[in-house]
Design an enzyme around this catalytic site. Structure first.
Site, mmCIF file in Angstrom:
data_model
loop_
_atom_site.group_PDB
_atom_site.id
_atom_site.type_symbol
_atom_site.label_atom_id
_atom_site.label_comp_id
_atom_site.label_asym_id
_atom_site.label_seq_id
_atom_site.Cartn_x
_atom_site.Cartn_y
_atom_site.Cartn_z
ATOM 1 N N GLY A 53 0.583 -1.233 -0.347
ATOM 2 C CA GLY A 53 -0.050 -0.226 0.229
ATOM 3 C C GLY A 53 0.950 1.448 -0.308
ATOM 4 C CG ASN A 67 -2.856 -0.995 -2.362
ATOM 5 O OD1 ASN A 67 -2.813 -0.243 -1.311
ATOM 6 N ND2 ASN A 67 -3.958 -2.389 -2.610
ATOM 7 C CB CYS A 82 -6.577 0.046 4.807
ATOM 8 S SG CYS A 82 -5.370 -0.493 6.692
ATOM 9 N N GLY A 97 -7.363 -16.601 1.619
ATOM 10 C CA GLY A 97 -6.855 -17.243 1.734
ATOM 11 C C GLY A 97 -6.804 -17.935 1.287
ATOM 12 N N GLY A 144 -2.158 -13.496 -0.456
ATOM 13 C CA GLY A 144 -1.625 -13.315 0.197
ATOM 14 C C GLY A 144 -1.029 -13.900 1.296
#
Lengths: 301, 249
Positions: free
Chosen positions: A46, A99, A130, A244, A265
């Site tokens: 980010g 991002n 976020c 996930g 991720g």
């Protein structure tokens, strides 16, 4: 020969496997383990207009089949990205995606405007979800009008592919997705982390410095697949699925639920080569099932 | 890399001494004392790998010294010779070792924080550095660990309960205050803080090795940060070893 390629509108990816923001650094952190050129793309951490120090330690707590984090957008700011990072990733065969995060609409706009000057940068992912900073975007991502406003404003200054990353911490993610589509988003990615909390009962203290944080990892996957399925059937723009994903089968669930691409991720933390293994696993699945084009499986559910 | 357990030694204290080799027979990568590895304990129910310091490294072996405290390290007790583990590493920045021959370096370990100091002691002794170790424990440590250190350098034991060696904290040990050129510490944070404070007050420079909770170990997740004079930095990447003057303690 299996065709793994996919398209997010006009954005062509050699395969649908990207990495999720905040889990892959700037890509270079993983170059000892994988060839970045092999990915479909990678979303860098980010980035905000100004540098941010993030939240205090402890920022992470492991939970059953998942982890909570409250990193809080620690990053060097957009100028640091442009000067120190971009030159080393701009020639990647895979698609680097930045991002973009912020606290105010003006910050999102200024950051996106600056990034628009990087001609080779084909896409940004707008983080309006976020959960870990005050007004860290989730404020925008949790109402239709807030989401619409920030996406419209960025749309005016960002000329290329605009992915908008959605928060699951809402009453109806479908309504938010429709709003950002209406505001000009080229695609949506979902889900960001689920707001969660854990307590150390021996110390009688919250596990995270900020008390609450974002839950990721296999624990959130069924929620994410459901949301991707709902959104993919409700909007006309492509959906990038995440939440996930640990292996090729998980990725296939998202694709069958309607995702045109996926992001990996938390799994990067456990196995730095997992993205490559997922790409190989997708190929093997297609070969096993006589599928010549992976995207033929998209949205079959 | 996939490493195979050559030997699992269950020490009397309950600690595990693991000796691993490459499953494919290749050489162990070069490692510096103070670096660590991320170990995937797939038989436990934990998701994330566990950062574990390097007890020793040879061309063919990697040794780890583990105190079974949490779910992952406890699950390691069920592993036997022949089993394999996923290991990522070496990771991070290790201890300084570019000292002139004859210089005096004190290594202070608290609890299982003693582990990385063995490899460091070997390295220092090889360079002709006068190396002394002070090892603090709640109660008497495993003799196998003491014997191992004693083969390479002088080691003093301190225990909280007086069951072995000096009865008291490492900072109270008579040898702790003796003039040294450098001090390197790994152990519980309060102990490291006390060592740092004492050493700094005498103008002795040194390093500590931190163990902040990590997710990735690669500098990507930004979870294990420590506040330093440079702001929040990843312990896994900029550390785990930090010079005293880098910290804001």
């Amino acid at each position: 020969m299996v065709d793994l390629s996919t398209k997010l509108k006009d954005l062509e990816l050699q395969n649908p496997v990207l990495t999720a923001s905040g889990t892959f650094g700037f890509g270079t952190e993983y170059s000892d383990f994988i060839d970045l050129d092999s990915l479909g793309g990678f979303v860098v951490k980010g980035t905000t207009l100004e540098a941010r120090q993030g939240n205090d330690y402890p920022r992470m707590a492991e939970t059953p089949m998942g982890m909570l984090n409250c990193v809080g957008l620690q990053n060097g700011g957009v100028e640091h990205f442009i000067e120190d990072i971009w030159p080393s990733i701009k020639d990647c065969k895979s698609v680097p995606v930045v991002n973009v995060s912020g606290a105010r609409i003006e910050d999102y706009v200024a950051c996106s405007e600056r990034l628009a000057e990087l001609e080779g940068l084909k896409a940004i992912e707008l983080n309006i979800s976020c959960p870990n900073v005050k007004q860290g975007g989730m404020a925008f991502g949790t109402t239709c009008s807030g989401a619409h406003d920030v996406v419209s404003a960025v749309r005016n200054v960002w000329p290329r592919h605009l992915i908008v990353k959605l928060s699951p911490n809402v009453t109806s993610i479908v309504e938010i997705a429709k709003s950002v589509e209406d505001a000009g988003a080229d695609s949506v990615s979902l889900i960001n982390t689920l707001l969660g909390m854990a307590i150390d009962v021996e110390r009688r203290r919250p596990m995270l410095s900020t008390i609450t944080g974002g839950l990721s990892g296999p624990a959130v996957k069924p929620v994410a697949v459901r949301m991707v399925w709902q959104v993919a059937h409700a909007v006309g723009i492509p959906v990038v699925g995440l939440g996930g994903i640990m292996n090729a089968n998980d990725a296939l669930e998202f694709i069958m639920a309607g995702a045109s691409a996926i992001e990996v991720g938390t799994a990067n933390f456990i196995n730095p080569r997992v993205t490559i293994e997922i790409i190989e696993g997708l190929k093997a699945y297609c070969e096993r099932h006589g599928v010549t084009r992976l995207m033929d499986l998209r949205g079959i559910i | 890399m996939i490493l195979r357990l050559e030997r699992v030694e269950h020490l009397p204290s309950g600690w595990l001494w693991l000796i691993l080799s490459q499953a494919d027979g290749s050489l162990m990568p070069m490692m510096n004392p103070g670096q660590f590895v991320e170990v995937g304990v797939d038989r436990s129910e934990v998701l994330l790998n566990r950062p574990i310091s390097i007890y020793n490294r040879t061309d063919r072996t990697l040794e780890l010294l583990v105190a079974p405290i949490g779910r992952a390290t406890k699950a390691l007790r069920d592993y036997e010779a022949g089993d394999t583990l996923r290991v990522i590493g070496p990771l991070g920045q290790g201890f300084r070792s570019d000292f002139a021959p004859g210089s005096k370096v004190l290594l202070v370990g608290g609890g299982v924080g003693i582990a990385p100091l063995y490899y460091q002691a070997c390295e220092l002794v090889k360079k002709g550095v006068e190396t002394e170790v002070i090892f603090g424990m709640r109660t008497a440590p495993d003799q196998a660990i003491i014997d191992r250190f004693a083969e390479v350098c002088d080691i003093k034991v301190c225990t909280d309960d007086g069951s072995a060696g000096f009865h008291g904290l490492v900072t109270a040990h008579p040898d702790f205050g003796k003039a040294k050129d450098y001090i390197q510490v790994c152990g519980p944070k309060p102990m490291m803080k006390a060592c740092l404070k004492d050493a700094v007050s005498r103008g002795t420079e040194g390093e500590v090795s931190l163990e902040n909770m990590m997710a990735c170990g690669l500098g990507a997740c930004l979870c294990c940060v420590e506040k330093t004079v440079k702001g929040n930095v990843c312990v896994c990447k900029e550390g785990p070893v930090f010079k005293f003057d880098q910290l804001t303690w």
